[in-house]
Design a protein around this motif. Structure first.
Motif, PDB file in Angstrom:
ATOM      1  N   GLU A   1       0.743   4.309  -2.688  1.00  0.00           N
ATOM      2  CA  GLU A   1       0.603   5.721  -2.315  1.00  0.00           C
ATOM      3  C   GLU A   1       1.727   6.545  -2.936  1.00  0.00           C
ATOM      4  O   GLU A   1       1.506   7.661  -3.407  1.00  0.00           O
ATOM      5  CB  GLU A   1       0.625   5.872  -0.793  1.00  0.00           C
ATOM      6  CG  GLU A   1      -0.671   5.460  -0.110  1.00  0.00           C
ATOM      7  CD  GLU A   1      -0.709   5.915   1.334  1.00  0.00           C
ATOM      8  OE1 GLU A   1       0.354   5.944   1.978  1.00  0.00           O
ATOM      9  OE2 GLU A   1      -1.809   6.250   1.805  1.00  0.00           O
TER      10      GLU A   1
ATOM     11  N   TRP B   1       0.823  -1.201   0.000  1.00  0.00           N
ATOM     12  CA  TRP B   1       0.000   0.000   0.000  1.00  0.00           C
ATOM     13  C   TRP B   1       0.863   1.260   0.000  1.00  0.00           C
ATOM     14  O   TRP B   1       0.528   2.250  -0.658  1.00  0.00           O
ATOM     15  CB  TRP B   1      -0.936  -0.001   1.208  1.00  0.00           C
ATOM     16  CG  TRP B   1      -1.816   1.202   1.286  1.00  0.00           C
ATOM     17  CD1 TRP B   1      -1.721   2.246   2.158  1.00  0.00           C
ATOM     18  CD2 TRP B   1      -2.940   1.512   0.444  1.00  0.00           C
ATOM     19  NE1 TRP B   1      -2.705   3.183   1.925  1.00  0.00           N
ATOM     20  CE2 TRP B   1      -3.470   2.756   0.875  1.00  0.00           C
ATOM     21  CE3 TRP B   1      -3.545   0.856  -0.628  1.00  0.00           C
ATOM     22  CZ2 TRP B   1      -4.570   3.350   0.265  1.00  0.00           C
ATOM     23  CZ3 TRP B   1      -4.649   1.455  -1.228  1.00  0.00           C
ATOM     24  CH2 TRP B   1      -5.144   2.682  -0.782  1.00  0.00           C
ATOM     25  N   ASP B   2       1.961   1.235   0.722  1.00  0.00           N
ATOM     26  CA  ASP B   2       2.862   2.392   0.746  1.00  0.00           C
ATOM     27  C   ASP B   2       3.426   2.674  -0.645  1.00  0.00           C
ATOM     28  O   ASP B   2       3.587   3.839  -1.035  1.00  0.00           O
ATOM     29  CB  ASP B   2       4.014   2.160   1.728  1.00  0.00           C
ATOM     30  CG  ASP B   2       3.543   2.090   3.173  1.00  0.00           C
ATOM     31  OD1 ASP B   2       2.692   2.907   3.541  1.00  0.00           O
ATOM     32  OD2 ASP B   2       4.011   1.202   3.906  1.00  0.00           O
TER      33      ASP B   2
END
Length: 240
Positions: free
Chosen positions: A235, A231-232
């Motif tokens: 992002e 997820w990082d």
């Protein structure tokens, strides 16, 4: 004067193109080719390449026109516009200095020792809403990853008991081989290219990489400076 400026633009464009080509070759692991187009194709899992894919293809076409129509060592017929040169130079800078692990990682990361108290973990969850906690042995070495989901599952399994004295529960009691999470390590200067490859390698093996713990030099005997999830990276991609 005008001819000198045009020559300078072509030279600058070719130099910037070569910088990008060099960076693509360095980021491609075990590539069997150094062809520019192929290096783009085999590295589409990299967010930076996806972001600039159309530009890179256009740059390659322009570069071929410039080089193939060069009359002499320093004399070009095809000339790029100034804004095109400035754009490729800017993009070359991004490829030469990609984001690093520590700049992407979620920080701060809280870690605990196996003989620590579960209530300390719960206090951090309550205050910071963190969900992943590296667990270390007293030998100062990473042991396993505890997640908030693991805690909920453990509590649910013990819910039928008359009382759970949380203050007496040690973190090591929550360890379960069935829920052990796959973790990798990376040094703080590891590039986003390498991080994306680590997740991609696991996907190709049908494995799930829960996260990458960032330490000074990427060793499990070092304290965590941050943690990176898929997820990082998403992002980071969206920020681009």
């Amino acid at each position: 004067m005008e001819a000198d400026l045009e020559m300078n633009l072509s030279e600058r464009f070719e130099a910037a193109f070569n910088r990008i080509h060099k960076a693509l070759k360095q980021s491609a692991k075990n590539a069997r080719t150094d062809r520019f187009y192929k290096l783009i194709e085999i590295q589409k899992n990299h967010s930076l390449i996806r972001l600039y894919e159309d530009d890179l293809h256009q740059f390659a076409k322009l570069r071929n026109a410039i080089v193939h129509e060069k009359i002499d060592l320093d004399y070009y017929i095809a000339e790029p516009h100034l804004e095109t040169v400035e754009k490729i130079e800017r993009i070359a800078g991004h490829f030469e200095k990609p984001k690093t692990a520590l700049s992407i990682a979620a920080t701060p990361v809280f870690y605990f020792y196996e003989d620590g108290k579960l209530t300390d973990v719960l206090a951090i969850i309550n205050k910071f809403s963190h969900s992943q906690f590296p667990i270390y042995s007293r030998k100062e070495e990473y042991s396993w990853l505890l997640t908030s989901a693991d805690i909920v599952k453990w509590m649910a399994e013990h819910f039928t008991e008359e009382t759970i004295q949380l203050k007496k529960v040690r973190i090591k009691e929550l360890f379960s081989k069935k829920s052990k999470h796959q973790i990798s390590f990376a040094g703080k200067h590891t590039s986003i290219f390498e991080l994306e490859d680590m997740f991609e390698d696991c996907r190709n093996k049908n494995e799930k990489l829960e996260g990458i713990i960032v330490t000074e030099n990427g060793k499990p005997t070092e304290k965590p400076k941050g943690i990176i999830t898929a997820w990082d990276l998403l992002e980071s991609d969206s920020e681009n």
